[in-house]
Design a protein around this motif. Structure first.
Motif, PDB file in Angstrom:
ATOM      1  N   PHE A   1       3.996 -22.547  -3.744  1.00  0.00           N
ATOM      2  CA  PHE A   1       4.364 -22.187  -2.373  1.00  0.00           C
ATOM      3  C   PHE A   1       3.398 -22.847  -1.391  1.00  0.00           C
ATOM      4  O   PHE A   1       3.791 -23.363  -0.358  1.00  0.00           O
ATOM      5  N   THR A   2       2.109 -22.826  -1.724  1.00  0.00           N
ATOM      6  CA  THR A   2       1.094 -23.354  -0.816  1.00  0.00           C
ATOM      7  C   THR A   2       1.171 -24.875  -0.657  1.00  0.00           C
ATOM      8  O   THR A   2       0.617 -25.413   0.301  1.00  0.00           O
TER       9      THR A   2
ATOM     10  N   GLY B   1       9.742 -18.505 -11.088  1.00  0.00           N
ATOM     11  CA  GLY B   1       8.397 -18.038 -10.804  1.00  0.00           C
ATOM     12  C   GLY B   1       8.211 -16.641 -11.342  1.00  0.00           C
ATOM     13  O   GLY B   1       9.057 -16.112 -12.068  1.00  0.00           O
ATOM     14  N   THR B   2       7.095 -16.045 -10.971  1.00  0.00           N
ATOM     15  CA  THR B   2       6.811 -14.695 -11.426  1.00  0.00           C
ATOM     16  C   THR B   2       6.093 -13.931 -10.311  1.00  0.00           C
ATOM     17  O   THR B   2       5.537 -14.531  -9.396  1.00  0.00           O
TER      18      THR B   2
ATOM     19  N   ASP C   1       3.321 -18.851   2.391  1.00  0.00           N
ATOM     20  CA  ASP C   1       2.742 -17.729   1.670  1.00  0.00           C
ATOM     21  C   ASP C   1       3.763 -17.260   0.640  1.00  0.00           C
ATOM     22  O   ASP C   1       4.947 -17.118   0.969  1.00  0.00           O
ATOM     23  N   PRO C   2       3.357 -17.002  -0.595  1.00  0.00           N
ATOM     24  CA  PRO C   2       4.300 -16.462  -1.572  1.00  0.00           C
ATOM     25  C   PRO C   2       4.928 -15.176  -1.029  1.00  0.00           C
ATOM     26  O   PRO C   2       4.239 -14.368  -0.398  1.00  0.00           O
ATOM     27  N   PRO C   3       6.240 -14.985  -1.238  1.00  0.00           N
ATOM     28  CA  PRO C   3       6.911 -13.792  -0.715  1.00  0.00           C
ATOM     29  C   PRO C   3       6.361 -12.507  -1.322  1.00  0.00           C
ATOM     30  O   PRO C   3       5.859 -12.491  -2.439  1.00  0.00           O
TER      31      PRO C   3
ATOM     32  N   LYS D   1       3.643 -14.827  -7.373  1.00  0.00           N
ATOM     33  CA  LYS D   1       2.511 -15.712  -7.630  1.00  0.00           C
ATOM     34  C   LYS D   1       2.798 -17.060  -6.959  1.00  0.00           C
ATOM     35  O   LYS D   1       3.939 -17.405  -6.682  1.00  0.00           O
ATOM     36  N   ASP D   2       1.769 -17.844  -6.688  1.00  0.00           N
ATOM     37  CA  ASP D   2       1.885 -19.123  -5.986  1.00  0.00           C
ATOM     38  C   ASP D   2       2.627 -20.167  -6.825  1.00  0.00           C
ATOM     39  O   ASP D   2       3.345 -21.005  -6.299  1.00  0.00           O
TER      40      ASP D   2
END
Length: 168
Positions: A135-136, A21-22, A141-143, A153-154
């Protein structure tokens, strides 16, 4: 060639799951090589023509990062004490070559489809599946870190490499 059902178990070495992810600051990756599971597949020669059932599990805490802060924040989000196992159970293969199943992360089930390829290597079936998750999708919730100044980001990319040994 005739289609036959074959049963496989995940080999002790060579398999891995990578989550990428980013954030607003940098890219990140979490990897686990501690994967367990089995696969009941319909085969024509060395080609997968259908899926009866595939089960893949890993311990949530087995996801590792080269950055300790990243692992700490990921574990805060995934809550391994309450949700010690991440699993994917696949039960269908669509005509477009995607595998369909249920991915369970942090105690939440989400229907997920992954594209995949397979090949026979050193007498073992190697399956590589890839897909996008969020994540959703798992009500997470994204960390974030540093009081929210760094936020993931999600969107995530998931890659699963399974080295399967045929059960005799």
């Amino acid at each position: 060639m005739a289609q036959a059902q074959s049963s496989y178990s995940i080999a002790e070495t060579g398999s891995k799951i990578t989550v990428s992810g980013t954030s607003n600051l940098h890219d990140f990756t979490l990897v686990s090589e501690e994967i367990k599971g089995s696969a009941d597949l319909y085969m024509e020669g060395s080609e997968i023509t259908g899926i009866k059932k595939v089960v893949v599990t890993l311990k949530t805490e087995s996801l590792e990062s080269s950055k300790s802060g990243l692992k700490r924040n990921a574990m805060k989000t995934l809550q391994p004490e309450a949700n010690p196992i991440i699993s994917y159970i696949a039960f269908d293969m669509a005509d477009d070559g995607k595998v369909s199943g249920i991915l369970n992360v942090a105690g939440y089930d989400s229907d997920q489809d992954f594209s995949f390829t397979s090949k026979v290597e050193n007498g073992k079936l190697v399956v590589t599946a890839q897909g996008d998750v969020k994540f959703t999708d798992f009500d997470l919730d994204p960390p974030s870190a540093l009081a929210g100044t760094i936020k993931a980001k999600d969107d995530l990319q998931l890659e699963i490499i399974l080295v399967l040994e045929e059960e005799k």
